[in-house]
Design a protein around this motif. Structure first.
Motif, PDB file in Angstrom:
ATOM      1  N   LYS A 108      29.189 -36.606  35.182  1.00 33.05           N
ATOM      2  CA  LYS A 108      28.106 -35.781  35.695  1.00 33.05           C
ATOM      3  C   LYS A 108      26.826 -36.131  34.937  1.00 33.05           C
ATOM      4  CE  LYS A 108      31.312 -31.919  36.506  1.00 33.05           C
ATOM      5  NZ  LYS A 108      32.493 -32.567  35.875  1.00 33.05           N
ATOM      6  N   PRO A 109      25.663 -35.933  35.556  1.00 34.39           N
ATOM      7  CA  PRO A 109      24.425 -36.218  34.834  1.00 34.39           C
ATOM      8  C   PRO A 109      24.231 -35.258  33.670  1.00 34.39           C
ATOM      9  CG  PRO A 109      23.949 -35.195  36.949  1.00 34.39           C
ATOM     10  CD  PRO A 109      25.409 -35.495  36.935  1.00 34.39           C
ATOM     11  N   ALA A 110      24.140 -35.788  32.477  1.00 37.35           N
ATOM     12  CA  ALA A 110      23.932 -34.979  31.270  1.00 37.35           C
ATOM     13  C   ALA A 110      23.143 -35.838  30.291  1.00 37.35           C
ATOM     14  CB  ALA A 110      25.262 -34.547  30.666  1.00 37.35           C
ATOM     15  N   TYR A 111      21.918 -35.456  30.045  1.00 36.72           N
ATOM     16  CA  TYR A 111      20.983 -36.259  29.257  1.00 36.72           C
ATOM     17  C   TYR A 111      21.525 -36.522  27.859  1.00 36.72           C
ATOM     18  CZ  TYR A 111      16.341 -37.607  27.451  1.00 36.72           C
ATOM     19  OH  TYR A 111      15.279 -38.266  26.891  1.00 36.72           O
ATOM     20  N   HIS A 112      21.698 -37.797  27.521  1.00 36.29           N
ATOM     21  CA  HIS A 112      22.169 -38.204  26.196  1.00 36.29           C
ATOM     22  C   HIS A 112      20.931 -38.381  25.302  1.00 36.29           C
ATOM     23  CE1 HIS A 112      25.769 -38.794  28.501  1.00 36.29           C
ATOM     24  NE2 HIS A 112      26.437 -39.374  27.525  1.00 36.29           N
ATOM     25  N   ALA A 113      20.435 -37.254  24.804  1.00 37.00           N
ATOM     26  CA  ALA A 113      19.114 -37.222  24.169  1.00 37.00           C
ATOM     27  C   ALA A 113      18.993 -38.184  22.990  1.00 37.00           C
ATOM     28  CB  ALA A 113      18.800 -35.801  23.721  1.00 37.00           C
ATOM     29  N   LEU A 114      20.000 -38.217  22.113  1.00 35.15           N
ATOM     30  CA  LEU A 114      19.977 -39.108  20.948  1.00 35.15           C
ATOM     31  C   LEU A 114      21.053 -40.185  21.025  1.00 35.15           C
ATOM     32  CD1 LEU A 114      19.292 -36.550  18.080  1.00 35.15           C
ATOM     33  CD2 LEU A 114      17.746 -38.315  18.919  1.00 35.15           C
ATOM     34  N   HIS A 129      17.741 -41.916  43.365  1.00 31.28           N
ATOM     35  CA  HIS A 129      17.793 -41.133  42.133  1.00 31.28           C
ATOM     36  C   HIS A 129      18.513 -39.812  42.404  1.00 31.28           C
ATOM     37  CE1 HIS A 129      14.767 -43.478  39.686  1.00 31.28           C
ATOM     38  NE2 HIS A 129      14.571 -43.961  40.904  1.00 31.28           N
ATOM     39  N   THR A 130      19.482 -39.477  41.579  1.00 28.35           N
ATOM     40  CA  THR A 130      20.233 -38.240  41.771  1.00 28.35           C
ATOM     41  C   THR A 130      19.352 -37.018  41.553  1.00 28.35           C
ATOM     42  OG1 THR A 130      22.082 -36.898  40.995  1.00 28.35           O
ATOM     43  CG2 THR A 130      20.992 -38.273  39.353  1.00 28.35           C
ATOM     44  N   LEU A 131      19.582 -35.980  42.362  1.00 32.01           N
ATOM     45  CA  LEU A 131      18.874 -34.715  42.206  1.00 32.01           C
ATOM     46  C   LEU A 131      19.798 -33.616  41.696  1.00 32.01           C
ATOM     47  CD1 LEU A 131      16.587 -34.706  45.378  1.00 32.01           C
ATOM     48  CD2 LEU A 131      16.012 -35.356  43.039  1.00 32.01           C
ATOM     49  N   GLU A 132      20.958 -34.016  41.161  1.00 28.96           N
ATOM     50  CA  GLU A 132      21.867 -33.037  40.573  1.00 28.96           C
ATOM     51  C   GLU A 132      21.254 -32.437  39.308  1.00 28.96           C
ATOM     52  OE1 GLU A 132      26.172 -34.187  40.379  1.00 28.96           O
ATOM     53  OE2 GLU A 132      25.338 -36.144  40.922  1.00 28.96           O
ATOM     54  N   LEU A 133      21.599 -31.184  39.050  1.00 22.86           N
ATOM     55  CA  LEU A 133      21.141 -30.556  37.816  1.00 22.86           C
ATOM     56  C   LEU A 133      21.703 -31.296  36.620  1.00 22.86           C
ATOM     57  CD1 LEU A 133      21.379 -26.711  38.432  1.00 22.86           C
ATOM     58  CD2 LEU A 133      19.328 -28.115  38.297  1.00 22.86           C
ATOM     59  N   ASP A 134      20.851 -31.547  35.645  1.00 26.24           N
ATOM     60  CA  ASP A 134      21.300 -32.192  34.429  1.00 26.24           C
ATOM     61  C   ASP A 134      21.981 -31.167  33.527  1.00 26.24           C
ATOM     62  OD1 ASP A 134      20.729 -34.822  32.630  1.00 26.24           O
ATOM     63  OD2 ASP A 134      20.619 -33.013  31.403  1.00 26.24           O
ATOM     64  N   ARG A 135      23.158 -31.509  33.006  1.00 25.53           N
ATOM     65  CA  ARG A 135      23.952 -30.549  32.222  1.00 25.53           C
ATOM     66  C   ARG A 135      23.380 -30.309  30.834  1.00 25.53           C
ATOM     67  NH1 ARG A 135      25.750 -31.733  37.281  1.00 25.53           N
ATOM     68  NH2 ARG A 135      27.720 -30.683  37.737  1.00 25.53           N
ATOM     69  N   THR A 136      22.480 -31.151  30.366  1.00 26.45           N
ATOM     70  CA  THR A 136      21.864 -30.948  29.053  1.00 26.45           C
ATOM     71  C   THR A 136      20.558 -30.180  29.170  1.00 26.45           C
ATOM     72  OG1 THR A 136      22.830 -32.988  28.192  1.00 26.45           O
ATOM     73  CG2 THR A 136      20.937 -32.097  27.013  1.00 26.45           C
ATOM     74  N   ILE A 137      19.690 -30.594  30.090  1.00 26.46           N
ATOM     75  CA  ILE A 137      18.354 -30.028  30.214  1.00 26.46           C
ATOM     76  C   ILE A 137      18.321 -28.835  31.160  1.00 26.46           C
ATOM     77  CG2 ILE A 137      15.955 -30.541  30.846  1.00 26.46           C
ATOM     78  CD1 ILE A 137      16.793 -31.954  28.372  1.00 26.46           C
ATOM     79  N   GLY A 138      19.176 -28.841  32.181  1.00 24.41           N
ATOM     80  CA  GLY A 138      19.211 -27.732  33.119  1.00 24.41           C
ATOM     81  C   GLY A 138      18.342 -27.904  34.346  1.00 24.41           C
TER      82      GLY A 138
END
Length: 421
Positions: free
Chosen positions: A164-170, A315-324
């Motif tokens: 799932k899309p989840a921003y890998h910030a670091l 580009h996916t428009l799914e909610l990102d699990r990290t940022i929301g």
């Protein structure tokens, strides 16, 4: 076809240096207004159109005391803009056949196959879908050892956000660095030089602190230098980060995080290819200028047209699990999913620095500054939209009336180091 003119360049606002085509006068004035005094720091804006520079301006101050003027070769720590640069390194390796987007990462980096990650592909890694967002309680000293961080992530088990899309910030930077190291044998700092700065012929793209003899000098970050500890925060933040199943605070927080960007910016003394790039606006605009111009810049085919055409995919428009919120990622770059406010793709960074390409219009933008004011990437994107609208207005005027490219300013890549490995 747009006519290239020999018209004189615009007269710049007071205290702004560089050069700009007159069609972009409104954008340059808006840029100048962002830095009204010494306490507001400094920054630079560069715009490319059809692979040619039409704006290259800078203003303000590169130090906290307001004593050192921003120069043609001042760079800024661009935070998550670095992710777009690291992704571009991966695309260069794909273009040469060293990697394939749809092959499992573990085929190139065998250690990565541990703990149920054997099927994760390069495409999923680039798209923030590997399920490795959480820092898992690492210390500041751990994060300063980039080779160790690559090994930690290779051995880690993915979280429930996998796929799932989840921003890998670091973690994104160490993941791409480990992959690139597995097929080239060298680290991402050197690959920024050989795969980005060298082919683009600019000294304005570095991972981490530029070498002492480099023309590019990192500006000081303008933010509070107070380091008085808050005992409640020190107690609660690690617990809150640890309790997050994935994403959220657990993707961003580590003890001593603020200290890494204060003072002389200790975070610049490692390879963290998600956040610690140092770039000039010109360097960013040249890179995205190639992506907006069929992969070409100054007669050099930086990326193949076939590969560049794929960067503008869905580009996916799914909610990102990290940022929301949706970050609309595709192959390492994000879009702005809130209507047609800024077409194209690129990457924004904490504080508001941006590198952007719009292949449909031939436009590319690089914007950097040294103020650390905006806490979230989503807000950074929103703040840039107004300036981008004025730049797009300049493009429309340039198409109608013709435009005059400006000279290449700033230092080129050192010729003795131009070999690409």
């Amino acid at each position: 076809m747009t006519q290239h003119l020999q018209a004189p360049r615009m007269e710049l606002p007071a205290n702004v240096r560089g050069a700009a085509d007159p069609n972009f006068a409104c954008a340059v004035r808006a840029f100048a207004a962002m830095f009204p005094g010494r306490r507001f720091g400094g920054g630079a804006l560069a715009v490319y159109l059809d692979g040619r520079p039409v704006v290259d301006v800078w203003t303000g101050w590169s130090d906290r005391a307001g004593q050192v003027p921003w120069s043609a070769d001042t760079g800024a720590m661009v935070f998550s803009v670095t992710k777009g640069l690291a992704a571009t390194v991966i695309h260069r390796l794909v273009d040469r056949g060293l990697l394939d987007y749809d092959v499992p990462v573990a085929q190139y980096w065998p250690e990565f196959g541990a703990n149920g990650k054997a099927a994760i592909t390069v495409r999923q890694l680039l798209g923030h879908r590997a399920g490795l967002t959480h820092l898992r309680g690492v210390s500041r000293s751990d994060l300063m050892d980039h080779v160790s961080m690559e090994a930690r992530l290779a051995a880690a088990a993915p979280g429930p956000e996998r796929g799932k899309p989840a921003y890998h910030a670091l973690t994104y930077g160490w993941l791409l660095s480990g992959l690139a190291r597995s097929v080239t044998g060298v680290g991402m700092r050197e690959l920024f030089r050989t795969e980005l700065a060298g082919p683009l012929n600019t000294d304005g793209l570095h991972l981490g602190r530029p070498p002492a003899d480099a023309p590019t000098v990192a500006a000081e970050i303008i933010m509070s230098q107070r380091s008085r500890r808050n005992r409640v925060l020190d107690l609660m933040a690690p617990r809150a980060a640890a309790r997050a199943r994935y994403g959220g605070l657990g993707a961003f927080y580590f003890p001593g995080v603020m200290g890494t960007v204060r003072g002389d910016t200790p975070f610049l003394d490692t390879e963290a290819a998600a956040v610690n790039g140092v770039a000039t606006a010109r360097g960013l605009a040249r890179l995205y200028g190639a992506l907006a111009h069929e992969g070409q810049i100054d007669g050099t085919q930086f990326l193949s047209r076939r590969l560049v055409d794929g960067l503008s995919g869905r580009h996916t428009l799914e909610l990102d699990r990290t940022i929301g919120i949706p970050l609309a990622f595709h192959l390492g770059y994000h879009a702005i999913p809130f209507g047609p406010v800024l077409p194209g793709f690129g990457h924004a960074g904490l504080g508001g620095s941006v590198g952007w390409a719009d292949p449909d219009s031939g436009l590319a933008i690089g914007f950097v500054h040294n103020r650390l004011l905006t806490p979230f990437v989503a807000l950074d994107q929103g703040a840039f939209v107004g300036s981008a609208a004025l730049i797009r207005r300049g493009v429309a005027l340039a198409r109608r009336h013709g435009y005059a490219p400006v000279p290449h300013l700033g230092e080129q890549f050192p010729q003795r180091d131009t070999a690409v490995g």
